[in-house]
Scaffold this active site. Structure first.
Site, PDB file in Angstrom:
ATOM      1  CB  CYS A   1      -0.906  -0.007   1.229  1.00 21.09           C
ATOM      2  SG  CYS A   1      -1.821  -1.557   1.442  1.00 21.09           S
TER       3      CYS A   1
ATOM      4  NE  ARG B   1      -6.612  -3.633   2.541  1.00 19.64           N
ATOM      5  CZ  ARG B   1      -7.553  -4.500   2.860  1.00 19.64           C
ATOM      6  NH1 ARG B   1      -8.825  -4.168   2.730  1.00 19.64           N
ATOM      7  NH2 ARG B   1      -7.245  -5.688   3.338  1.00 19.64           N
TER       8      ARG B   1
END
Length: 617
Positions: free
Chosen positions: A2, A50
């Site tokens: 991420c 994410r």
């Protein structure tokens, strides 16, 4: 895998801060295209992007814990989080509400404080907002696999996963290049950490924790350092230890709720990882890249290796035109200039792999840990000089200086009469200090390479020469080149790249090897090869390292010549680079017998980087 960006303000958060952080977060969408999250409190903003790998439903960030007393933004993977979870349940009798790594990290922080970081086994950079104590705790993994940039001013502390985020904030992004960093870049082909090309933007050192309270200066401390401690022990026992550590590491690195694949070059490192992965998942896919130019492709070797291991191999070739087309985009993704020609093929193979899988395993780190680079054999080839009288060495040293460039024997004499501390600067040594002067508009003779290397040599002065070389590479080349291109090229394609060799437990075993268990007269990585010769194709065990060979030496004479010439001519980096001298070097390379391709690539890469991060921002 991420990306994050955040700001701890010394005053209350305002609308300008919010707008800045929104813009800074949007530019790293490639690191996390699946979700975005945000947390804002009186003095802090945390933004998160994410890429879902584990705990697909419960791993949303910023992660909250203990009635919002703690917040987390986290990039990476904790491979032992299940074991840590079980241990803290047993020790503290606590209950978890999710199966996410984030909850484990915050539980350990609450109960053990920042010292818990040393328990983590993985690749990571993260920030914890401790609302109770009005402070943040940040940390980066021991080897620097995951990036962590920061910039501190009187207003507070900005932090993030990629430097390009900072270009969207006028408060901190100053178009002023650090002159020393530029000098270092010409030596190493990257800017050695913890510096960047900009004075006010730094990287958190690997194996370090930062702590910042509101209206107080940021504090830093190390929780892990690289130490080699060779021990005498039967080789059979060490082989057993190596196999156990790597088998366990690969098993942990394959934990994922999405498909996992392997890079496969045909060399020993990627073959070991693939062979161990295939035991866990016989259907694992492998990926290889090459060029059509003869001698610059490992595809046939990889295909043969894949066939012997019984796994699928997906391979692609790229042309000079495709290579040139990708260069500007790749340099933008790198954040800082990294003049490693292999970056482009890595970008393309990551792009291909992402069509099939979300996670990839790679063999990075093996050479630094187990003694794999061919240059590590140099101390053996030069040992005869140690037996020569000092006056004779001085004469030979002088003779090496009067030999013309490119003459056979010049380099051998020069290296043999130079101590390791002055001879070895790391895996890439591009420009010598005095060679930079014609190309830099503001050359400073005081910005010497040993400002980087001497503090490192001081810390490893009791090691043998080969281990000193390993130590230098781990602290420069590995984190400044190898891991930067791996992280940025995989993330550019929203792909998570994992490196099982760069595991604390694997390093613990590798650090115990003696010199002859790493390097001998016949080979490198001796004991690593011995450890896995029973599961590897026979020819792989003795195969020499190639890496990602790129034919830029040939291309800069023909296919890339006009392209390179136009880039240099049209550059607006005149304040820093003497373009006429660069063009002169390009023509000397094109028309002469001496190979200047690596020097040219360093200069061309900087010019393109300047365009992306100075001219266009």
């Amino acid at each position: 895998m991420c990306g994050f960006i955040g700001f701890l303000s010394n005053t209350n958060i305002n609308s300008e801060n919010k707008n800045n952080l929104t813009n800074m977060s949007s530019i790293i969408n490639h690191r996390g295209p699946d979700e975005c999250g945000e947390y804002i409190d009186d003095n802090i903003i945390l933004c998160f992007r994410r890429l879902s790998i584990i705990a697909l439903d419960s791993g949303k960030q910023p992660f909250s814990y203990d009635n919002n007393n703690y917040k987390l933004i986290f990039n990476g993977e904790i491979y032992n989080y299940i074991e840590l979870r079980e241990q803290i349940i047993k020790d503290k009798n606590i209950t978890f509400s999710t199966d996410a790594e984030g909850e484990v990290i915050l539980a350990y922080y609450k109960h053990y404080g920042k010292s818990f970081v040393s328990k983590l086994r993985g690749m990571f950079s993260f920030v914890i907002w401790d609302k109770i104590n009005n402070k943040i705790i940040g940390a980066r993994d021991p080897f620097g696999i995951k990036p962590f940039y920061y910039s501190e001013s009187s207003r507070g502390l900005y932090f993030g996963s990629e430097l390009k985020s900072f270009t969207k904030n006028k408060e901190i992004y100053k178009k002023e290049i650090n002159s020393k960093s530029l000098h270092d870049y010409l030596t190493f082909q990257f800017v050695p950490e913890h510096n960047t090309m900009f004075e006010n933007i730094k990287l958190l050192k690997p194996g370090h924790i930062l702590e910042k309270k509101i209206n107080q200066k940021t504090k830093f401390e190390a929780y892990w350092t690289c130490k080699f401690d060779p021990i005498l022990k039967p080789q059979a026992e060490k082989i057993k230890d190596i196999k156990k550590a790597l088998e366990e590491s690969v098993k942990l690195h394959m934990r994922s709720d999405v498909p996992v694949g392997c890079f496969l070059s045909g060399g020993i490192d990627s073959t070991i990882i693939t062979a161990l992965s295939a035991k866990i998942n016989p259907n694992i896919k492998t990926f290889t890249i090459g060029f059509k130019d003869e001698g610059y492709s490992e595809i046939e070797l990889a295909k043969k290796t894949a066939e012997n291991l019984g796994v699928e191999n997906i391979n692609i070739t790229i042309s000079p035109e495709e290579y040139m087309e990708a260069v500007p985009k790749v340099i933008w993704h790198l954040d800082g200039p990294v003049a490693d020609p292999s970056v482009i093929p890595i970008y393309y193979i990551c792009k291909e792999a992402r069509k099939h899988v979300t996670v990839m395993l790679s063999g990075e780190g093996s050479d630094e840990l187990f003694g794999g680079y061919n240059i590590y054999r140099e101390p053996n080839s030069l040992k005869l000089f140690k037996h020569l009288p000092t006056p004779l060495c001085k004469i030979l040293k002088y003779i090496s200086t009067i030999f013309p460039e490119g003459m056979k024997g010049k380099s051998f004499l020069e290296r043999g009469t130079t101590p390791i501390e002055k001879r070895y600067l790391g895996n890439a040594k591009i420009f010598k200090d005095h060679e930079k002067k014609p190309y830099l508009k503001s050359y400073n003779k005081n910005y010497t390479y040993d400002l980087v290397t001497k503090p490192l040599y001081d810390k490893c002065k009791n090691y043998n020469d080969v281990t000193k070389m390993q130590y230098i590479d781990i602290n420069t080349w590995l984190k400044g080149d190898i891991l930067v291109k791996s992280d940025r090229m995989s993330m550019a394609n929203s792909l998570e790249l994992r490196v099982p060799f760069l595991d604390k437990e694997v390093f613990k075993v590798a650090s115990t090897l003696t010199l002859d268990e790493k390097i001998n007269e016949k080979t490198t990585k001796y004991l690593l090869r011995e450890s896995f010769k029973d599961i590897l194709p026979e020819d792989t065990v003795s195969r020499k390292k190639l890496g990602y060979p790129v034919p830029i030496r040939k291309w800069l004479k023909k296919e890339m010549y006009d392209w390179a010439l136009n880039i240099i001519k049209n550059s607006k980096a005149d304040e820093y680079i003497n373009k006429e001298k660069v063009i002169e070097l390009l023509n000397k390379h094109k028309n002469g017998k001496i190979d200047y391709s690596r020097k040219l690539w360093v200069l061309i890469t900087f010019i393109i980087w300047y365009e992306k991060f100075i001219e266009e921002v």
